[in-house]
Write a protein that holds these residues in place. Structure first.
Motif, PDB file in Angstrom:
ATOM      1  N   TRP A 145       4.716   0.307  -6.859  1.00 17.50           N
ATOM      2  CA  TRP A 145       5.181  -0.930  -7.482  1.00 17.50           C
ATOM      3  C   TRP A 145       6.482  -0.691  -8.256  1.00 17.50           C
ATOM      4  O   TRP A 145       7.433  -1.450  -8.129  1.00 17.50           O
ATOM      5  N   GLU A 146       6.516   0.387  -9.044  1.00 10.32           N
ATOM      6  CA  GLU A 146       7.712   0.688  -9.823  1.00 10.32           C
ATOM      7  C   GLU A 146       8.893   1.006  -8.921  1.00 10.32           C
ATOM      8  O   GLU A 146      10.030   0.603  -9.199  1.00 10.32           O
TER       9      GLU A 146
ATOM     10  N   THR B  19      12.501   5.183   5.019  1.00  9.58           N
ATOM     11  CA  THR B  19      11.471   5.675   5.932  1.00  9.58           C
ATOM     12  C   THR B  19      10.179   5.893   5.146  1.00  9.58           C
ATOM     13  O   THR B  19      10.203   6.022   3.906  1.00  9.58           O
ATOM     14  N   ASP B  20       9.062   5.951   5.851  1.00 13.76           N
ATOM     15  CA  ASP B  20       7.796   6.249   5.182  1.00 13.76           C
ATOM     16  C   ASP B  20       7.852   7.615   4.510  1.00 13.76           C
ATOM     17  O   ASP B  20       7.281   7.808   3.429  1.00 13.76           O
ATOM     18  N   ALA B  21       8.546   8.564   5.121  1.00 15.95           N
ATOM     19  CA  ALA B  21       8.651   9.904   4.535  1.00 15.95           C
ATOM     20  C   ALA B  21       9.364   9.850   3.183  1.00 15.95           C
ATOM     21  O   ALA B  21       8.956  10.523   2.233  1.00 15.95           O
ATOM     22  N   HIS B  22      10.421   9.055   3.086  1.00 18.37           N
ATOM     23  CA  HIS B  22      11.152   8.927   1.821  1.00 18.37           C
ATOM     24  C   HIS B  22      10.253   8.289   0.762  1.00 18.37           C
ATOM     25  O   HIS B  22      10.186   8.755  -0.381  1.00 18.37           O
ATOM     26  N   LYS B  23       9.545   7.227   1.134  1.00 18.06           N
ATOM     27  CA  LYS B  23       8.633   6.573   0.190  1.00 18.06           C
ATOM     28  C   LYS B  23       7.540   7.540  -0.263  1.00 18.06           C
ATOM     29  O   LYS B  23       7.210   7.604  -1.446  1.00 18.06           O
ATOM     30  N   THR B  24       6.975   8.278   0.685  1.00 16.71           N
ATOM     31  CA  THR B  24       5.908   9.226   0.362  1.00 16.71           C
ATOM     32  C   THR B  24       6.391  10.262  -0.643  1.00 16.71           C
ATOM     33  O   THR B  24       5.695  10.573  -1.612  1.00 16.71           O
ATOM     34  N   GLN B  25       7.585  10.793  -0.406  1.00 12.85           N
ATOM     35  CA  GLN B  25       8.133  11.799  -1.309  1.00 12.85           C
ATOM     36  C   GLN B  25       8.240  11.271  -2.740  1.00 12.85           C
ATOM     37  O   GLN B  25       7.808  11.935  -3.681  1.00 12.85           O
ATOM     38  N   LEU B  26       8.812  10.103  -2.899  1.00 15.76           N
ATOM     39  CA  LEU B  26       8.967   9.551  -4.248  1.00 15.76           C
ATOM     40  C   LEU B  26       7.615   9.212  -4.864  1.00 15.76           C
ATOM     41  O   LEU B  26       7.350   9.553  -6.017  1.00 15.76           O
TER      42      LEU B  26
ATOM     43  N   MET C 140       0.850  -1.179   0.000  1.00 16.23           N
ATOM     44  CA  MET C 140       0.000   0.000   0.000  1.00 16.23           C
ATOM     45  C   MET C 140       0.895   1.242   0.000  1.00 16.23           C
ATOM     46  O   MET C 140       1.815   1.346   0.805  1.00 16.23           O
ATOM     47  N   PRO C 141       0.613   2.184  -0.893  1.00 18.61           N
ATOM     48  CA  PRO C 141       1.420   3.401  -0.950  1.00 18.61           C
ATOM     49  C   PRO C 141       1.346   4.191   0.363  1.00 18.61           C
ATOM     50  O   PRO C 141       0.337   4.137   1.066  1.00 18.61           O
ATOM     51  N   THR C 142       2.407   4.898   0.660  1.00 15.05           N
ATOM     52  CA  THR C 142       2.399   5.757   1.841  1.00 15.05           C
ATOM     53  C   THR C 142       1.866   7.145   1.507  1.00 15.05           C
ATOM     54  O   THR C 142       1.367   7.838   2.388  1.00 15.05           O
TER      55      THR C 142
END
Length: 125
Positions: free
Chosen positions: A39-40, A51-58, A1-3
């Protein structure tokens, strides 16, 4: 699930108020792009220590890039009677830069396929 959330993507696109979204992007439309971005990212990068913050940013910038590349035509204003249309400056290059800053693989900003069926024709009177 996306952050990242649909509201995160709207903020990147400058559509903070969903009622004023000229492209009528529903939460499910944006979530589909976020799912693709997640996914990509996981295929291109080892995200196990992110971190979730890094994932969220991308995710939010990659989803916004996908929307601008495939959904948005960037129309700012137009007139049906005169047939004139004014286009906003493209934000694709800026979104690509933002994705590149956040993507260690260096591949995600260039993996978004451009829609070659889109064209702009102009005439001079």
């Amino acid at each position: 699930m996306p952050t990242a959330t649909p509201d995160d993507v709207r903020a990147v696109l400058g559509l903070a108020d969903p009622a004023n979204d000229p492209f009528a992007l529903s939460d499910s439309d944006i979530t589909a792009k976020l799912d693709d971005a997640e996914w990509e990212n996981e295929r291109a990068n080892d995200t196990s220590d992110w971190t979730d913050a890094h994932k969220t940013q991308l995710e939010k910038y990659l989803a916004a890039l996908k929307i601008r590349s495939t959904v948005d035509r960037g129309v700012k204003e137009g007139s049906q009677e005169s047939g004139s249309v004014v286009f906003e400056g493209s934000s694709l290059s800026e979104l690509r830069k933002e994705v590149s800053k956040r993507d260690p693989s260096g591949t995600l900003a260039t993996s978004v396929i451009r829609d070659s069926s889109r064209s702009v024709n102009t005439t001079v009177d």
